[in-house]
Design an enzyme around this catalytic site. Sequence first.
Site, PDB file in Angstrom:
ATOM      1  N   PRO A   1       0.814  -1.224   0.000  1.00 38.13           N
ATOM      2  CG  PRO A   1      -0.187  -1.162   2.114  1.00 38.13           C
ATOM      3  CD  PRO A   1       0.647  -2.018   1.217  1.00 38.13           C
TER       4      PRO A   1
ATOM      5  CD  GLU B   1      -0.099  -6.310  11.216  1.00 34.30           C
ATOM      6  OE1 GLU B   1      -0.458  -5.135  11.080  1.00 34.30           O
ATOM      7  OE2 GLU B   1      -0.877  -7.284  11.193  1.00 34.30           O
TER       8      GLU B   1
ATOM      9  NE  ARG C   1      -8.981  -6.277 -20.773  1.00 36.21           N
ATOM     10  CZ  ARG C   1      -9.138  -5.102 -21.341  1.00 36.21           C
ATOM     11  NH1 ARG C   1      -8.450  -4.077 -20.930  1.00 36.21           N
ATOM     12  NH2 ARG C   1      -9.979  -4.950 -22.342  1.00 36.21           N
TER      13      ARG C   1
ATOM     14  CG  ASP D   1     -10.007  -1.196 -22.523  1.00 32.52           C
ATOM     15  OD1 ASP D   1     -11.100  -1.671 -22.825  1.00 32.52           O
ATOM     16  OD2 ASP D   1      -9.004  -1.864 -22.247  1.00 32.52           O
TER      17      ASP D   1
HETATM   18  N1  ADE Z   1      -1.006  -4.863  -0.070  1.00 34.48           N
HETATM   19  C1  ADE Z   1      -1.879  -4.405   0.836  1.00 34.48           C
HETATM   20  N2  ADE Z   1      -2.588  -3.382   0.343  1.00 34.48           N
HETATM   21  C2  ADE Z   1      -2.155  -3.186  -0.928  1.00 34.48           C
HETATM   22  C3  ADE Z   1      -2.492  -2.288  -1.945  1.00 34.48           C
HETATM   23  N3  ADE Z   1      -3.434  -1.340  -1.782  1.00 34.48           N
HETATM   24  N4  ADE Z   1      -1.847  -2.379  -3.118  1.00 34.48           N
HETATM   25  C4  ADE Z   1      -0.881  -3.302  -3.308  1.00 34.48           C
HETATM   26  N5  ADE Z   1      -0.511  -4.181  -2.367  1.00 34.48           N
HETATM   27  C5  ADE Z   1      -1.148  -4.133  -1.193  1.00 34.48           C
END
Ligand code: ADE
Length: 245
Positions: free
Chosen positions: A88, A115, A153, A168
């Site tokens: 993330p 985590e 794709r 697209d």
């Molecule tokens: N792992 C946890 N959340 C994620 C996200 N939003 N994007 C990529 N990998 C992740």
Amino acid sequence: MRFDILTLFPEMFLSPFDASLLKKAIEGGLIEIGIHNIRDYAPGKHRVVDDAPFGGGGGMILKVEPVERALQAILPDREDALVLLLSPQGEQFRQDTAEELSRHDHLVLICGHYEGVDERIPHYLADREISIGDYVLSGGELAAMVVVDVISRLVEGFTGNRDSVLFDSHTTGLLEGPHYTRPRKYGEWKVPEVLLSGHKKNIENWRRREALRRTLDRRPDLLESATLSDDDKKILAALKNELSE
Ligand code: ADE
């Protein structure tokens, strides 16, 4: 195009890659996917893959050693593969990121879990860190599936119809307008007349106008970076007028 995925949960990948167009592309040899269990590369009898964070705090952290060993086994001399860590904290994955990544013949995706991951993984082992959106998944596996699907794709021959990729949503910088198929009339619900007219130019104009309308309505932010012709700008001005009436 080849993808190698490093994960602690290889079983999660079984059915998503065993259906629809991805399955066909794999069977046809267009796409190759290798799934590797990080745990297989953890040393010791217990094959430990995670540990508590230095400095305290909650949660378990994915260790660097099993990931490094897995990478060494898959890419003995790093070849030309690009290594991505899904997390993330990464740069946002967008259609243009996919287009750029699809120019590589070999991508390795490391799925973060628990985590977090030891920072030496993104720092020394991955070339790029990628996030699929501003939310936190329980691991990088679903994100890796999204990345593989979107990039696949774009591989020539993946979809039977090249236009469906070229036009697209997001590829053109706009959202796609509405589509209809048979029947022409479903009860009182009718297909717009212009689509039944057979008049190519009118249909093309209508599609462009509806793509602009939809983008203005749902994702006006996209209009700031979309390539717009003078005609598009006139249509948008008219659509904005319609909205304000
Ligand atoms: N792992 C946890 N959340 C994620 C996200 N939003 N994007 C990529 N990998 C992740």
